[in-house]
Design a protein around this motif. Structure first.
Motif, PDB file in Angstrom:
ATOM      1  N   SER A 152       0.813  -1.210   0.000  1.00 51.96           N
ATOM      2  CA  SER A 152       0.000   0.000   0.000  1.00 51.96           C
ATOM      3  C   SER A 152       0.849   1.264   0.000  1.00 51.96           C
ATOM      4  CB  SER A 152      -0.903  -0.003   1.223  1.00 51.96           C
ATOM      5  OG  SER A 152      -0.102  -0.059   2.383  1.00 51.96           O
ATOM      6  N   ARG A 153       2.117   1.140   0.362  1.00 50.76           N
ATOM      7  CA  ARG A 153       3.060   2.261   0.282  1.00 50.76           C
ATOM      8  C   ARG A 153       4.467   1.674   0.278  1.00 50.76           C
ATOM      9  NH1 ARG A 153       5.723   2.843   5.153  1.00 50.76           N
ATOM     10  NH2 ARG A 153       4.593   2.242   7.020  1.00 50.76           N
ATOM     11  N   ASN A 154       5.481   2.541   0.288  1.00 48.99           N
ATOM     12  CA  ASN A 154       6.852   2.050   0.302  1.00 48.99           C
ATOM     13  C   ASN A 154       7.241   1.602   1.709  1.00 48.99           C
ATOM     14  OD1 ASN A 154      10.057   3.283   0.515  1.00 48.99           O
ATOM     15  ND2 ASN A 154       9.563   1.723  -0.985  1.00 48.99           N
ATOM     16  N   PHE A 155       7.506   0.303   1.869  1.00 50.07           N
ATOM     17  CA  PHE A 155       7.875  -0.217   3.193  1.00 50.07           C
ATOM     18  C   PHE A 155       9.364  -0.572   3.262  1.00 50.07           C
ATOM     19  CE2 PHE A 155       3.329  -0.747   3.538  1.00 50.07           C
ATOM     20  CZ  PHE A 155       3.072  -0.578   4.892  1.00 50.07           C
ATOM     21  N   GLY A 156      10.063  -0.454   2.150  1.00 49.20           N
ATOM     22  CA  GLY A 156      11.497  -0.753   2.161  1.00 49.20           C
ATOM     23  C   GLY A 156      11.800  -2.140   1.626  1.00 49.20           C
ATOM     24  N   LYS A 157      13.040  -2.306   1.175  1.00 43.38           N
ATOM     25  CA  LYS A 157      13.433  -3.560   0.537  1.00 43.38           C
ATOM     26  C   LYS A 157      13.361  -4.742   1.500  1.00 43.38           C
ATOM     27  CE  LYS A 157      17.078  -5.817  -2.028  1.00 43.38           C
ATOM     28  NZ  LYS A 157      18.498  -5.927  -2.341  1.00 43.38           N
ATOM     29  N   GLU A 158      13.681  -4.501   2.772  1.00 45.43           N
ATOM     30  CA  GLU A 158      13.640  -5.594   3.746  1.00 45.43           C
ATOM     31  C   GLU A 158      12.226  -6.175   3.844  1.00 45.43           C
ATOM     32  OE1 GLU A 158      15.885  -7.110   5.410  1.00 45.43           O
ATOM     33  OE2 GLU A 158      17.616  -5.853   4.996  1.00 45.43           O
ATOM     34  N   ALA A 159      11.224  -5.288   3.937  1.00 45.15           N
ATOM     35  CA  ALA A 159       9.837  -5.745   4.026  1.00 45.15           C
ATOM     36  C   ALA A 159       9.445  -6.468   2.745  1.00 45.15           C
ATOM     37  CB  ALA A 159       8.916  -4.558   4.276  1.00 45.15           C
ATOM     38  N   ALA A 160       9.927  -5.944   1.603  1.00 48.41           N
ATOM     39  CA  ALA A 160       9.584  -6.565   0.319  1.00 48.41           C
ATOM     40  C   ALA A 160      10.156  -7.977   0.239  1.00 48.41           C
ATOM     41  CB  ALA A 160      10.110  -5.706  -0.834  1.00 48.41           C
ATOM     42  N   MET A 161      11.386  -8.144   0.708  1.00 45.62           N
ATOM     43  CA  MET A 161      11.982  -9.485   0.676  1.00 45.62           C
ATOM     44  C   MET A 161      11.224 -10.422   1.614  1.00 45.62           C
ATOM     45  SD  MET A 161      16.072  -9.206   0.294  1.00 45.62           S
ATOM     46  CE  MET A 161      16.451  -8.248   1.715  1.00 45.62           C
ATOM     47  N   PHE A 162      10.844  -9.899   2.776  1.00 47.22           N
ATOM     48  CA  PHE A 162      10.128 -10.710   3.754  1.00 47.22           C
ATOM     49  C   PHE A 162       8.789 -11.184   3.173  1.00 47.22           C
ATOM     50  CE2 PHE A 162       7.514 -10.950   7.772  1.00 47.22           C
ATOM     51  CZ  PHE A 162       8.156 -12.055   8.295  1.00 47.22           C
ATOM     52  N   ALA A 163       8.060 -10.243   2.539  1.00 50.51           N
ATOM     53  CA  ALA A 163       6.776 -10.600   1.929  1.00 50.51           C
ATOM     54  C   ALA A 163       6.981 -11.672   0.864  1.00 50.51           C
ATOM     55  CB  ALA A 163       6.141  -9.360   1.305  1.00 50.51           C
ATOM     56  N   GLY A 164       8.034 -11.472   0.048  1.00 50.31           N
ATOM     57  CA  GLY A 164       8.325 -12.447  -1.007  1.00 50.31           C
ATOM     58  C   GLY A 164       8.603 -13.822  -0.417  1.00 50.31           C
ATOM     59  N   LEU A 165       9.396 -13.864   0.631  1.00 49.10           N
ATOM     60  CA  LEU A 165       9.732 -15.154   1.258  1.00 49.10           C
ATOM     61  C   LEU A 165       8.477 -15.818   1.809  1.00 49.10           C
ATOM     62  CD1 LEU A 165      13.025 -14.260   3.181  1.00 49.10           C
ATOM     63  CD2 LEU A 165      12.807 -15.682   1.155  1.00 49.10           C
ATOM     64  N   GLN A 166       7.580 -15.001   2.402  1.00 49.57           N
ATOM     65  CA  GLN A 166       6.359 -15.587   2.959  1.00 49.57           C
ATOM     66  C   GLN A 166       5.475 -16.189   1.873  1.00 49.57           C
ATOM     67  OE1 GLN A 166       4.635 -12.302   5.203  1.00 49.57           O
ATOM     68  NE2 GLN A 166       5.056 -13.413   7.095  1.00 49.57           N
ATOM     69  N   TYR A 184       4.366  -4.990   6.553  1.00 45.85           N
ATOM     70  CA  TYR A 184       3.899  -4.370   5.309  1.00 45.85           C
ATOM     71  C   TYR A 184       2.391  -4.555   5.227  1.00 45.85           C
ATOM     72  CZ  TYR A 184       3.869  -9.262   3.931  1.00 45.85           C
ATOM     73  OH  TYR A 184       3.642 -10.606   3.902  1.00 45.85           O
ATOM     74  N   ILE A 185       1.748  -3.768   4.386  1.00 45.44           N
ATOM     75  CA  ILE A 185       0.312  -3.928   4.130  1.00 45.44           C
ATOM     76  C   ILE A 185       0.153  -4.177   2.637  1.00 45.44           C
ATOM     77  CG2 ILE A 185      -1.973  -2.832   4.284  1.00 45.44           C
ATOM     78  CD1 ILE A 185      -0.882  -2.850   7.011  1.00 45.44           C
ATOM     79  N   LEU A 186      -0.580  -5.220   2.300  1.00 49.92           N
ATOM     80  CA  LEU A 186      -0.786  -5.529   0.887  1.00 49.92           C
ATOM     81  C   LEU A 186      -1.999  -4.794   0.355  1.00 49.92           C
ATOM     82  CD1 LEU A 186      -0.306  -9.389   0.590  1.00 49.92           C
ATOM     83  CD2 LEU A 186       1.263  -7.571  -0.057  1.00 49.92           C
ATOM     84  N   GLN A 187      -1.887  -4.322  -0.892  1.00 48.33           N
ATOM     85  CA  GLN A 187      -3.103  -3.785  -1.500  1.00 48.33           C
ATOM     86  C   GLN A 187      -3.526  -4.613  -2.707  1.00 48.33           C
ATOM     87  OE1 GLN A 187      -2.559   0.204  -2.785  1.00 48.33           O
ATOM     88  NE2 GLN A 187      -1.308  -0.343  -4.550  1.00 48.33           N
ATOM     89  N   GLU A 188      -2.609  -5.457  -3.172  1.00 50.66           N
ATOM     90  CA  GLU A 188      -2.966  -6.312  -4.296  1.00 50.66           C
ATOM     91  C   GLU A 188      -2.105  -7.563  -4.227  1.00 50.66           C
ATOM     92  OE1 GLU A 188      -3.498  -3.807  -7.786  1.00 50.66           O
ATOM     93  OE2 GLU A 188      -3.261  -5.587  -9.036  1.00 50.66           O
ATOM     94  N   ASP A 189      -2.716  -8.702  -4.519  1.00 48.14           N
ATOM     95  CA  ASP A 189      -1.994  -9.961  -4.359  1.00 48.14           C
ATOM     96  C   ASP A 189      -2.436 -10.902  -5.462  1.00 48.14           C
ATOM     97  OD1 ASP A 189      -0.996 -12.375  -3.652  1.00 48.14           O
ATOM     98  OD2 ASP A 189      -1.899 -12.468  -1.658  1.00 48.14           O
ATOM     99  N   SER A 190      -1.517 -11.230  -6.360  1.00 50.94           N
ATOM    100  CA  SER A 190      -1.913 -12.132  -7.449  1.00 50.94           C
ATOM    101  C   SER A 190      -1.502 -13.555  -7.129  1.00 50.94           C
ATOM    102  CB  SER A 190      -1.260 -11.702  -8.757  1.00 50.94           C
ATOM    103  OG  SER A 190       0.055 -12.199  -8.808  1.00 50.94           O
ATOM    104  N   THR A 191      -0.928 -13.793  -5.946  1.00 47.75           N
ATOM    105  CA  THR A 191      -0.455 -15.144  -5.649  1.00 47.75           C
ATOM    106  C   THR A 191      -1.609 -16.035  -5.211  1.00 47.75           C
ATOM    107  OG1 THR A 191       0.013 -14.631  -3.349  1.00 47.75           O
ATOM    108  CG2 THR A 191       1.796 -14.288  -4.897  1.00 47.75           C
ATOM    109  N   GLY A 192      -2.767 -15.424  -4.933  1.00 55.28           N
ATOM    110  CA  GLY A 192      -3.932 -16.202  -4.529  1.00 55.28           C
ATOM    111  C   GLY A 192      -3.713 -16.904  -3.207  1.00 55.28           C
TER     112      GLY A 192
END
Ligand code: UDP
Ligand code: MG
Length: 332
Positions: free
Chosen positions: A71-85, A313-321
């Protein structure tokens, strides 16, 4: 077939992302020949340009492409964490979108993890992570390289977790290593430390630094400085000890000074002088006190954020289902 998930954190990468995707296609074929399917997990870290649109287009065209959008810029660390999850693969890779991480290293990384003996490594020692290191910092401003080197020297002196100089986030990991990383749910994430803290055997590949293909680096000197403070406070409590030792040292010195002044007054009487030295001492001690309180404050601030237990982080869109696990990066 085994599955490799490739996590690509993206912040304002509309120019670089299509180039990255094109460059990855032949590598995906190579991986397929090695018996591995691939899945992209693009993470849009609140980009302000057309990055999300590019991701949607890629996802519509290629079922291997999935994306998350913050939903906004949370930083690369948060992005990697979301990706790993959200990564489902048996192996998981993390890569930048700017092609500074050479895609053609991926097949070698996979080979090393699957069969260390093929690369001349001991066959009976399983490798759970193949990481990459830059051998040079060419193309980087010299002042930045200088401070980066100082940072790595310092943090390795004061932290028990080894943080490898020049190590990139670009790496391929096994599922069990990823699960170990996900079990570390701290808010102040410093991945270079976390990767090392979880242990497992890591094999390092080296390569010469590359310039990014398009777009701008997202790291200003100020951001890097704050990130280095994050790294130190997350993986070392030495500054707290330094503060106490400094206090102790100053106490000892002042005690000797006190004796000296006292004896001198007894012997010579009390000459009313010494205003400049008094001011110097007061200023010096005041400075040290503020510095130590500042150090305490740094740790307190981190504890405060940690205790609040906010999502990463807060997601606003998720295509991973995959809304089941961790839609908002909530910690367990
Ligand atoms: N990035 C991100 N969020 C941020 C900053 C960067 O997801 O707040 C991503 C960026 O899109 C890129 C990667 O992290 O894919 C590395 O960033 P960059 O290339 O700017 O860093 P550098 O290579 O200069 O260290
Ligand atoms: Mg880069």
């Amino acid at each position: 077939m085994k599955l490799i998930s490739i996590i690509v954190p993206c912040y304002n990468e509309e120019e670089a992302l299509p180039l990255y995707y094109e460059a990855m296609l032949p590598v995906l074929e190579q991986l397929k020949d090695m018996g591995a399917d691939t899945q992209f997990v693009f993470v849009d870290d609140g980009s302000k340009d057309g990055t999300l649109k590019t991701m949607r287009a890629l996802a519509a065209r290629d079922p291997r492409c999935r994306y998350l959008s913050f939903s906004r810029n949370f930083g690369k660390e948060a992005a990697m964490f979301a990706g790993l999850q959200h990564a489902k693969g048996d192996y998981v890779a993390v890569m930048d979108a700017d092609l500074q991480d050479p895609p053609d290293m991926l097949p070698t990384m996979l080979r090393i993890i699957e069969d260390p003996a093929s690369e001349g490594l001991p066959a009976d020692e399983p490798i759970d992570c193949v990481g990459t290191r830059r051998t040079t910092r060419e193309g980087e401003p010299p002042i930045r390289s200088f401070f980066a080197r100082c940072f790595y020297k310092l943090i390795n002196k004061i932290s028990r977790t080894e943080i490898v100089d020049g190590a990139r986030d670009f790496r391929l990991m096994t599922r069990r290593m990823v699960d170990a990383i996900l079990s570390m749910s701290e808010y102040n994430r410093f991945s270079k430390g976390i990767f090392s803290w979880v242990g497992f055997r890591t094999h390092w590949l080296e390569y010469v630094n590359r310039e990014r293909v398009a777009g701008q680096t997202k790291w200003s000197f100020h951001k890097l400085f704050l990130y280095s403070i994050d790294g130190i406070t997350a993986f070392s409590t030495a500054p707290l000890a330094v503060a106490s030792y400094t206090g102790l040292g100053i106490c000892a010195v002042s005690f000797i000074g006190l004796l000296f002044v006292f004896i001198r007054a007894l012997v010579h009487g009390d000459p009313v002088a010494g205003w400049p030295s008094l001011v110097c001492i007061i200023l010096f001690l005041g400075g040290i006190q503020l510095l130590c309180i500042g150090v305490l404050g740094q740790y307190l601030a981190k504890t405060y954020l940690e205790v609040k237990g906010r999502p990463q982080y807060i997601l606003q869109e998720d295509s991973t289902g995959d809304s089941s696990c961790c839609a908002e990066g909530k910690r367990n």
